[in-house]
Design an enzyme around this catalytic site. Sequence first.
Site, PDB file in Angstrom:
ATOM      1  N   HIS A 119       0.835   4.963  -1.757  1.00  0.00           N
ATOM      2  CA  HIS A 119       0.140   5.948  -0.933  1.00  0.00           C
ATOM      3  C   HIS A 119       0.989   6.611   0.140  1.00  0.00           C
ATOM      4  O   HIS A 119       0.505   7.522   0.796  1.00  0.00           O
ATOM      5  CB  HIS A 119      -1.053   5.274  -0.236  1.00  0.00           C
ATOM      6  CG  HIS A 119      -2.093   4.765  -1.179  1.00  0.00           C
ATOM      7  ND1 HIS A 119      -2.844   5.583  -1.973  1.00  0.00           N
ATOM      8  CD2 HIS A 119      -2.513   3.504  -1.455  1.00  0.00           C
ATOM      9  CE1 HIS A 119      -3.688   4.852  -2.694  1.00  0.00           C
ATOM     10  NE2 HIS A 119      -3.495   3.581  -2.405  1.00  0.00           N
ATOM     11  N   CYS A 179      -7.486  -1.816  -5.364  1.00  0.00           N
ATOM     12  CA  CYS A 179      -6.035  -1.628  -5.271  1.00  0.00           C
ATOM     13  C   CYS A 179      -5.335  -2.986  -5.270  1.00  0.00           C
ATOM     14  O   CYS A 179      -4.330  -3.179  -5.950  1.00  0.00           O
ATOM     15  CB  CYS A 179      -5.664  -0.882  -3.989  1.00  0.00           C
ATOM     16  SG  CYS A 179      -5.904   0.903  -4.069  1.00  0.00           S
ATOM     17  N   CYS A 220       0.849  -1.196   0.000  1.00  0.00           N
ATOM     18  CA  CYS A 220       0.000   0.000   0.000  1.00  0.00           C
ATOM     19  C   CYS A 220       0.883   1.244   0.000  1.00  0.00           C
ATOM     20  O   CYS A 220       0.622   2.240  -0.669  1.00  0.00           O
ATOM     21  CB  CYS A 220      -0.886   0.026   1.245  1.00  0.00           C
ATOM     22  SG  CYS A 220      -1.846  -1.472   1.515  1.00  0.00           S
ATOM     23  N   CYS A 247     -28.296  -6.969  13.005  1.00  0.00           N
ATOM     24  CA  CYS A 247     -29.539  -6.245  13.266  1.00  0.00           C
ATOM     25  C   CYS A 247     -30.701  -6.869  12.489  1.00  0.00           C
ATOM     26  O   CYS A 247     -31.779  -7.085  13.042  1.00  0.00           O
ATOM     27  CB  CYS A 247     -29.401  -4.780  12.831  1.00  0.00           C
ATOM     28  SG  CYS A 247     -28.804  -3.680  14.125  1.00  0.00           S
ATOM     29  N   CYS A 291     -36.071   1.229  15.456  1.00  0.00           N
ATOM     30  CA  CYS A 291     -35.237   1.304  16.652  1.00  0.00           C
ATOM     31  C   CYS A 291     -34.405   2.590  16.679  1.00  0.00           C
ATOM     32  O   CYS A 291     -34.357   3.295  17.680  1.00  0.00           O
ATOM     33  CB  CYS A 291     -34.275   0.111  16.714  1.00  0.00           C
ATOM     34  SG  CYS A 291     -35.090  -1.451  17.109  1.00  0.00           S
ATOM     35  N   HIS A 292     -33.718   2.877  15.574  1.00  0.00           N
ATOM     36  CA  HIS A 292     -32.631   3.861  15.631  1.00  0.00           C
ATOM     37  C   HIS A 292     -33.057   5.295  15.297  1.00  0.00           C
ATOM     38  O   HIS A 292     -32.285   6.216  15.499  1.00  0.00           O
ATOM     39  CB  HIS A 292     -31.482   3.394  14.743  1.00  0.00           C
ATOM     40  CG  HIS A 292     -30.884   2.104  15.215  1.00  0.00           C
ATOM     41  ND1 HIS A 292     -30.186   2.010  16.398  1.00  0.00           N
ATOM     42  CD2 HIS A 292     -30.907   0.846  14.698  1.00  0.00           C
ATOM     43  CE1 HIS A 292     -29.784   0.758  16.576  1.00  0.00           C
ATOM     44  NE2 HIS A 292     -30.218   0.028  15.564  1.00  0.00           N
ATOM     45  N   ARG A 321     -22.476  -5.816  11.117  1.00  0.00           N
ATOM     46  CA  ARG A 321     -23.390  -5.310  12.153  1.00  0.00           C
ATOM     47  C   ARG A 321     -24.807  -5.213  11.601  1.00  0.00           C
ATOM     48  O   ARG A 321     -25.775  -5.540  12.281  1.00  0.00           O
ATOM     49  CB  ARG A 321     -22.900  -3.956  12.655  1.00  0.00           C
ATOM     50  CG  ARG A 321     -23.628  -3.456  13.888  1.00  0.00           C
ATOM     51  CD  ARG A 321     -23.267  -4.316  15.089  1.00  0.00           C
ATOM     52  NE  ARG A 321     -24.125  -4.055  16.249  1.00  0.00           N
ATOM     53  CZ  ARG A 321     -25.296  -4.649  16.444  1.00  0.00           C
ATOM     54  NH1 ARG A 321     -25.747  -5.521  15.570  1.00  0.00           N
ATOM     55  NH2 ARG A 321     -26.002  -4.384  17.521  1.00  0.00           N
ATOM     56  N   CYS A 333     -34.864  -0.332  10.248  1.00  0.00           N
ATOM     57  CA  CYS A 333     -33.766   0.316  10.973  1.00  0.00           C
ATOM     58  C   CYS A 333     -34.332   1.487  11.774  1.00  0.00           C
ATOM     59  O   CYS A 333     -33.973   1.700  12.931  1.00  0.00           O
ATOM     60  CB  CYS A 333     -32.722   0.858   9.988  1.00  0.00           C
ATOM     61  SG  CYS A 333     -32.068  -0.348   8.818  1.00  0.00           S
TER      62      CYS A 333
END
Lengths: 289, 138, 109
Positions: A109, A142, A105, A250, A208-209, A246, A205
């Site tokens: 970079h 990349c 990398c 959920c 709840c959020h 995640r 979503c």
Amino acid sequence: MKSQAHKSIAGIATAIVAASVIGAGAAFADEEAELTVNGEIDMITKTAAPAHLSDALDEVLSGWRFRSDTTQDMQMDDFDNPGMIWVEEAREKWATAEGSEGKSCMDCHGEPEDMSGVKAVYPKWNEGAGEVYTLQMQMNECRTDRMGAEAWDTDKGDSIPMEALLASVSRGLPVNVAIDGPGQATWEKGRELYYTRTGQLDLSCASCHEENYGNMIRADHLSQGQVNGFPTYRLKNTKLNGVQSRFKGCVRDTRAQTFSPGSPEFVALEMYVASRGNGLSVEGPSVRN
Amino acid sequence: MKLTRRDALAIGLGATAVAMLPLRASAAAEEAIAAFTGGAEVGAGDITLTAPEIAENGNTVPVSVEAPGAGSIIILATANPTPGVARFNFGEAAGSQAASTRIRLAGTQDVLAIAQMADGSFIQTKSTVKVTIGGCGG
Amino acid sequence: MATGVKPRVKVPKTAAAGETVTLKTLISHKMESGQRKDGDGNVIPRSIINRFTCEFNGKPVIDVTLEPAISTNPFFEFEAVVDAEGEFKFTWYDDDGDVYETAKSIKIA
């Protein structure tokens, strides 16, 4: 009536557990705390909601504000933050040549610090590919095109530590995901998914959020589900977790068949949810419960 | 809600089970205490155990112990499958008889700290930590 | 040997003579408790760091016995008295017989 008796036992057990934690909610989180990391990086963990959210929310709040003070403390010093273990690991990987081109990398970079600001704008439109890229997808381009190395799976193996390294060098900078231009269609797809109820529990979503953040879901203090802190170290599984993994958790909890990490649906959802945090600081790797 | 005989029985059984659990756990804890103290009496004194009142997750609970003048301090999680957590022995270059770590708690329980003082006596303190069960398995 | 085990320590670079300094240590280790079962229902054998020590110029600072109830990636914070410049030596002992060591020097300022 036998089953009812069984239910009663379960009900009583639940009531006992609930009784022991109810009333704890107020003491549970420190929503007014301010986050400074290593005594030098000031984080924006609460700010005015971006314009596209103004009908739904007045302000956006980092998940950090919803955690207890002991969990909050773990993110305030890089030594106390176990997520930094993987950042250090990725720093070595960054400088290690791989693939048929024998490149690292770093060869293209420079230092990881030279990538400051990159994490803040992802996911974003990639002109060459003609689609929205998450940071992990860009890393893979990349790897395959420039390094001649194998792509990493979404949210697996080295992809999460590398994403955490790139997040760590952008910490404190505001999330700034573009929602217009060629990526707009993907963003709109993500928004649609966000508000679509799924599963036997029939939850979106937003259920709840957006509609219930700050409330308790059993013993858990619901956050706004912001993703500015990803990858995030969870006390629950003691490792770094990716955004799309995640999401999968959920969606599964709504008792639905979930999309897979890396699917076009979750790419769109990641873009949309990230844009809901426009203005909050990049925090990854954060510490959550 | 009207209680049936079966419900009442269920409640009774539940209560018995709840009452029995700590007993079983404390037997193992008693053993661990005896292993440290050799059966000597354990009193109160200048010993501090700092632990959160509520832990967001039992996997990683930050705790600190301090007992000025102690040679050793043990931490016990009385309701864990095995109650032993850690034993700290302080050496001559120690700046204090204090240490912090992160521990696993299998559920809501008393965490116990016992220190052996320079004169061979033992003192203890305890702290109740509520371990919450998250709403989301995600 | 256990893979990916890497010790980290945080020690101030300098101290005044006789000063008490705070030390922090973290070692990446899964601390398999021996209480968990795998997908087939077999107990995953215990594999933990069972002892950690810190010395300053050969004098003991702290000697910790760890049980499976210590969290993944064991973390310790404690204090040491720095009476002269010298070296802190940190050692972790793994159930599998491996020993991980690291050292940090401190100067008197």
